[in-house]
Design a protein around this motif. Structure first.
Motif: not given
Length: 890
Positions: A68, A470, A31
C-alpha cells in the motif's frame, strides 16, 4: 547541453527537499499520513518498539502495508528502537529477517548490537540510528556510520547552530550520512535513551517502550530545605510540545534529510492534521527558495518550446503543490484568519503549549511554562462574567456551537469543569457562550478562569474526510515526455518522483493532422486526467515532430497503461540482499572460563570528602564524577599522595566526563584529560574517540544490554570493562554474564538512580530570571535543590521522597532518586556466575556514611555479611533509605 547539466546539478545540491516522516500507530494513522502528504511513515510491531502502548502492526501486516505504501510512493520504516536482552536476540533475528523480506525501507534502531546483527544478515538493508542512541555530535554520527547506520536521528536537544556545525564538520571530513530531526510533537525532558525514571520508580523502562511519563507530573521545588513558592508553576519537568513550523526555512537550509513528526500514540486525526500542516508549509518553503534562487536564471525552462510545468492550481477545490496535490480539499475554516490557520490546527491537534524547543538554543524560561502537563488546545481567554448557563469571555479567537471548552482554574491536577458550547453570541470583543442545562456546573467556574478550546468537531470532520474512502486524496507527480512523427507509433515515457520509468507505445501510428494537431496543450489536457489515481501530472515534454494526431481514445489508453505499469512497479517489495547462511551465533563472543580472582569493590564518589573516606577504607579502584572537572586535579593529587605514603594497597583513580558532549564542548573533555588521571569512565561516542589512546571503562549510559553490544565495545573499541545496563533485572543480567565473559563487566549494586538527565536547567528556570548559563547567576552553585512529586507516581514509588538535583559542567541537570537502592541480595549469585567487579556509588552522603557503607559492602564481598543483613542494616539509616534496586527480578 553541458551547461544545462551543470545547472541541474547545482539546483539539486541547493534544493534538497527533506522527507516528511509521519507516525503511524495503526492502519488508520498510516492512511491519514499517506493522504495528507507524508513521504514516509514509521511504525512499530508488537515487540521491541519504544511505544508498546500503541496499537502497532504485526509481522503478518507487513507485506500488505508495504505494498500500500509503495503504491502511493511512500516509504515505511519499522521501529525496533529498544534495548534487546540476551534471551531475545534469536527472536529479534527472526523479526529482522521478516522485516527485510517484506521490503520495509529501513529499521530504526537503538541497540548497537542489533545494528551489528542487521548488517551481518544484510549488507545493504538501511539502518536508521534512533534518537534513543543519544547522538549529539559529529563523533556520534561517525560512530553510527561505523556500526552500519545509513541515517542518524539527532537528539532533540540539538539547536540549529549545532545541527549546522555537525553538517559542516561532516562535509569537511567528506562524510555524507543523512541527518533526521524531530520537527513536531511531544518533547521528552530527558535525553532519549538516558531516562531511567520509569525504571527507578516503577520498574517500567523507557528503553523498553514503557515510559510512564513521570515528567508530566507536578513537582515541588525544595531549595536549602525550604519549599519554594512558585505560584501556579507545578509541572517543573514538563516541556511545551515541539513545533518547528516557524524555523522550517532554517531546517531546510541546514540540509537535514528528514523531518520527523512525533505521535505513534496519537489519533489518526492528529496524524492527518499535523502532516498536512507541515506538508503545505514545507512545499511553500521549497517554492520560495526555488523562486529566490531561480530569479537569476529567469523562467526560460518553463517557457521553452515543447515544455509545460503544472504550477499551483487556482481552482477552489484543488491545491497544487510542488510534489503533489489534494483532491477536493476541505474548505478552510473561514472564522480563522489565514495567517494563523496552521498554528490553530496544530494547537487543536494536541498541545501542551507549542514552542520551538531547542532549535533556537536554550531558553529555560520558555521551554517549560510549568502550568500544566496535559493537552490543552487553543487558548480562548479569561472568564469575565457568569450567569444563566452563560459564560462571557473576552477573546478574538473564533468559537462556534459544538466546540468543546475546559475552564482552567489553575489546578490541572484536579478534575476540571468543561463542556460543549450550545450557542455563541458576539458582543463587540466579548463572546457570550451558552451551555445546555445541566451540561456545566457553573458553580465550579470562576471569574478569571482561563478558557481553552479543546475540541473542534468541524475540523475533526474535515480531517477524517481527508483519509476516508478508497480514492486517493493526495497525488504525487509524474513527468511525461512524448515522442513520434508521422507514420510511427507515439511513445510516451513516464517517470515518477522516486525513479521508476515506464514506456508505453501506441497501438497505431501517428497520422498527419489537418485540424487538431497534438499540441502541448492538447497533450496536457489528456494526460492530466489522473483523477482516482495516486498521480498528478508534473512536467510534460512534447517531442513530436510536425503536426500529428492520434485518437483521444488511444491517448486515454496510453494514460491508463502508464498508471497501471507505474503502480505495478511501485508496489513491488524492495529486494534487499540477505545472507541465508549468516546467523546470530556468528557474532556471539566465545564463552571463557569464570575468573578465579577475588571479587573487588569499586567506589564512585562525587566530592573530595567522599574521596578521602574511600581512600581511608583501602578501596583500590575509585571513580570520580564531579560537577566541576577542574577539581579532578586535586582528586588525582590526593590519590597519588596516598600512594607516595607507602600504603599497602595504593588506589587507582578514574575520572568521568559529563554524560553528554555537544559541538564546541571538547574543552570540557580537555579539562578532564588535563587531570592526568589513571584512567577514564567514558559515557558517549565523543569520549570513545577523545580518549581512544587511554585506558577506559564504558559506563551505564552506553546501554550495554546484550553480548553483541558488549563485544562491540570490548573488542572493537578496546574498553577494559563495561558497566551493565541498568535496564537488566537479575535474570537478564545473569543471561548477559552467561553469554559473554563475566570479567568484561562490572555491575552497580548500590546507587541513587540517575533518573532524568536533561538539557533543561531547573536551577535556571525556577531560581533565576535568566535564560541560560550566561545570565542565570549560577544558582546551582549557591543552593542545594531537591524535587518532590506532588502525589503518588507510580504506585510503587515512595510518597514524599525528595529527589536530588545536580548540574554538570555543561549545565545539564540530573535528577537522582532520593532513595538509594541496592542489589546486595544478589551479590553471591553474581559471584557464582563469575562476576568479579562490583560498583557502589555515592551522591550526597557524608564522610561517615561513605565509610560505613563501604565497610558493609566489603564484608558482603568477603562473605561475612549476607545481602539481606546489609539491606536491613543500611535501611535503618534514614539518610540512605535503601530499597531493593534495579536488579530485582520483575
Amino acid at each position: 547541453m553541458k551547461a544545462d547539466i551543470q545547472l541541474t546539478e547545482t539546483t539539486q545540491s541547493t534544493f534538497q527537499r527533506p522527507e516528511l516522516l509521519a507516525p503511524a500507530g495503526n492502519w488508520e494513522c498510516a492512511k491519514a499520513a499517506v493522504e495528507n502528504g507524508a513521504d514516509a511513515i514509521y511504525f512499530g510491531l508488537d515487540r521491541f518498539n519504544a511505544r508498546m502502548r500503541a496499537e502497532n502492526f504485526t509481522e503478518a501486516d507487513l507485506p500488505e502495508l508495504m505494498e500500500y505504501l509503495h503504491r502511493r510512493g511512500v516509504k515505511g520504516y519499522v521501529t525496533l528502537n529498544t534495548l534487546i536482552f540476551p534471551q531475545e536476540l534469536r527472536e529479534a533475528e527472526q523479526y529482522i529477517r521478516s522485516i527485510i523480506a517484506a521490503g520495509v525501507d529501513a529499521i530504526i534502531v537503538q541497540d548497537l548490537g542489533i545494528c551489528r546483527l542487521i548488517r551481518h544478515l544484510s549488507p545493504d538493508f538501511p539502518i536508521h540510528a534512533s534518537t534513543q542512541m543519544t547522538i549529539t555530535s559529529t563523533a556520534g554520527v561517525e560512530f553510527a556510520e561505523s556500526v552500519g547506520c545509513n541515517l542518524v536521528v539527532l537528539a532533540r536537544e540539538c539547536s540549529l547552530n549545532e545541527i549546522n556545525k555537525i553538517q559542516s564538520q561532516l562535509a569537511y571530513r567528506e562524510a555524507s550520512l543523512p541527518l533526521e530531526v524531530f520537527v513536531h510533537g511531544a518533547l521528552c525532558v530527558a535525553y532519549s535513551g538516558q531516562c531511567l525514571t520509569s525504571e527507578a520508580l516503577g520498574g517500567r523502562s523507557a528503553n523498553r517502550g514503557e515510559c510512564a511519563q513521570a515528567c508530566r507530573m507536578p513537582y515541588e521545588l525544595i531549595a536549602d530545605g525550604e519549599v519554594v513558592n512558585l505560584g501556579d508553576k507545578k509541572y517543573l519537568l514538563s516541556p511545551q510540545d515541539l513545533a518547528g513550523l516557524d524555523v522550517l526555512p532554517n531546517l531546510v537550509k541546514s540540509g537535514v534529510s528528514s523531518l520527523k513528526i512525533e505521535g505513534r500514540l496519537k489519533s489518526p486525526e492528529y496524524v492527518a492534521n499535523v502532516t498536512r500542516v507541515y506538508r503545505q508549509a514545507l512545499d511553500r518553503v521549497m517554492e520560495e527558495r526555488q523562486t529566490a534562487d531561480g530569479s537569476r536564471r529567469g523562467r526560460r525552462e518553463a517557457a521553452s518550446e515543447g515544455t509545460a510545468s503544472v504550477g499551483r492550481q487556482k481552482e477552489e477545490d484543488i491545491r497544487q503543490t510542488a510534489d503533489g496535490r489534494w483532491q477536493k480539499e476541505g474548505k478552510e475554516n473561514s472564522l480563522i484568519p489565514a495567517f494563523s490557520q496552521e498554528h490553530y490546527n496544530l494547537e487543536m491537534a494536541f498541545s501542551r503549549g507549542l514552542y520551538t524547543g531547542w532549535f533556537r538554543g536554550i531558553n529555560n524560561q520558555e521551554l517549560v511554562h510549568a502550568r500544566f502537563g496535559k493537552k490543552r488546545g487553543v487558548y480562548i481567554g479569561e472568564v469575565i462574567r457568569i450567569g444563566n448557563d452563560q459564560v462571557t469571555v473576552q477573546t478574538q479567537v473564533p468559537v462556534k456551537p459544538g466546540d468543546g471548552v475546559v475552564f482552567d482554574s489553575g489546578h490541572p491536577e484536579a478534575k476540571e469543569e468543561g463542556g460543549r458550547i450550545y450557542a455563541v453570541q458576539m458582543k463587540g470583543k466579548e463572546v457570550v457562550l451558552t451551555f445546555g442545562r445541566r451540561d456545566l456546573n457553573l458553580r465550579r467556574v470562576h471569574i478569571g478562569d482561563k478558557v481553552w478550546k479543546t475540541s473542534d468537531p468541524e475540523l475533526d470532520k474535515q480531517l477524517r474526510q481527508s483519509f476516508a474512502g478508497d480514492t486517493p486524496q493526495f497525488q504525487r507527480p509524474i513527468n511525461i515526455e512524448v515522442h513520434g512523427e508521422v507514420g510511427q507509433n507515439l511513445i510516451a515515457i513516464a517517470r515518477d518522483e522516486i525513479g521508476h520509468v515506464v514506456e508505453v507505445e501506441s497501438s497505431m501510428p501517428l497520422v498527419e493532422a489537418h485540424t487538431k494537431p497534438l499540441t502541448l496543450e492538447r497533450l496536457q489536457e489528456q494526460f492530466s486526467r489522473l483523477g482516482n489515481t495516486p498521480f498528478c501530472l508534473g512536467n510534460l515534454s512534447n517531442h513530436l515532430n510536425g503536426n500529428v494526431m492520434l485518437p483521444v481514445s488511444e491517448l486515454n489508453r496510453i494514460r491508463r497503461e502508464i498508471v497501471a505499469q507505474l503502480e505495478e512497479l511501485r508496489s513491488q517489495p524492495k529486494r534487499w540482499q540477505i545472507n541465508p547462511y549468516a546467523s546470530l551465533k556468528d557474532l556471539l563472543p566465545s564463552s571463557l572460563p569464570n575468573s578465579s580472582s577475588t571479587p573487588s569493590l569499586i567506589v564512585l564518589v562525587r566530592n573530595l570528602q567522599q574521596l578521602q573516606a574511600a581512600l581511608q577504607t583501602g578501596i583500590e579502584t575509585i571513580y570520580c564524577e564531579f560537577e566541576d572537572p577542574l577539581k579532578y586535579r586535586e582528586a588525582v593529587q590526593m590519590v597519588r599522595q596516598q600512594g607516595e605514603q607507602g600504603r599497602k594497597n595504593s588506589s587507582t583513580i578514574w575520572v568521568a566526563p559529563p554524560r553528554i558532549t555537544k559541538p564546541g564542548e571538547n574543552w570540557i573533555l580537555q579539562q578532564v584529560r588535563s587531570s592526568e588521571a589513571d584512567r577514564y569512565l567514558v559515557r558517549n561516542y565523543d569520549q570513545l574517540q577523545f580518549f581512544a589512546e587511554a585506558r577506559c571503562i564504558g559506563d551505564f549510559s552506553l546501554n550495554v544490554a546484550n553480548p553483541l553490544t558488549a563485544d562491540l565495545f570490548k573488542n572493537h573499541f578496546g574498553l577494559e570493562r563495561l558497566t551493565a545496563s541498568y535496564d537488566l533485572n537479575i535474570s537478564q543480567l545473569g543471561d548477559l554474564l552467561k553469554s559473554s565473559p563475566p570479567d568484561w563487566f562490572e555491575v552497580t549494586i548500590h546507587q541513587h538512580m540517575p533518573m532524568f538527565h536533561m538539557e533543561h536547567c531547573v536551577f535556571c528556570a525556577f531560581l533565576s530570571t535568566g535564560t541560560d548559563f550566561r545570565n542565570c547567576g549560577r544558582p546551582c552553585e549557591k543552593h542545594e535543590v531537591k524535587l518532590r512529586v506532588r502525589g503518588a507516581f507510580p504506585k510503587e514509588s515512595r510518597i514524599g521522597t525528595e529527589h536530588i538535583l545536580h548540574a554538570d559542567a555543561g549545565c545539564r541537570n540530573t535528577v537522582f532518586n532520593g532513595t538509594a537502592q541496592t542489589g546486595a541480595e544478589y551479590v553471591q549469585h553474581l559471584i557464582r556466575l563469575g562476576l568479579r567487579h562490583f560498583r557502589i556509588e555515592f551522591l550526597n552522603e557524608t564522610h561517615e556514611q561513605v565509610t560505613q557503607t563501604i565497610h558493609h559492602y566489603q564484608q558482603l564481598l568477603r562473605g561475612e555479611l549476607t545481602g539481606s543483613q546489609l539491606w536491613r542494616d543500611l535501611k535503618l539509616q534514614n539518610q540512605l533509605g535503601v530499597t531493593r534496586g534495579s536488579v530485582i527480578h520483575r
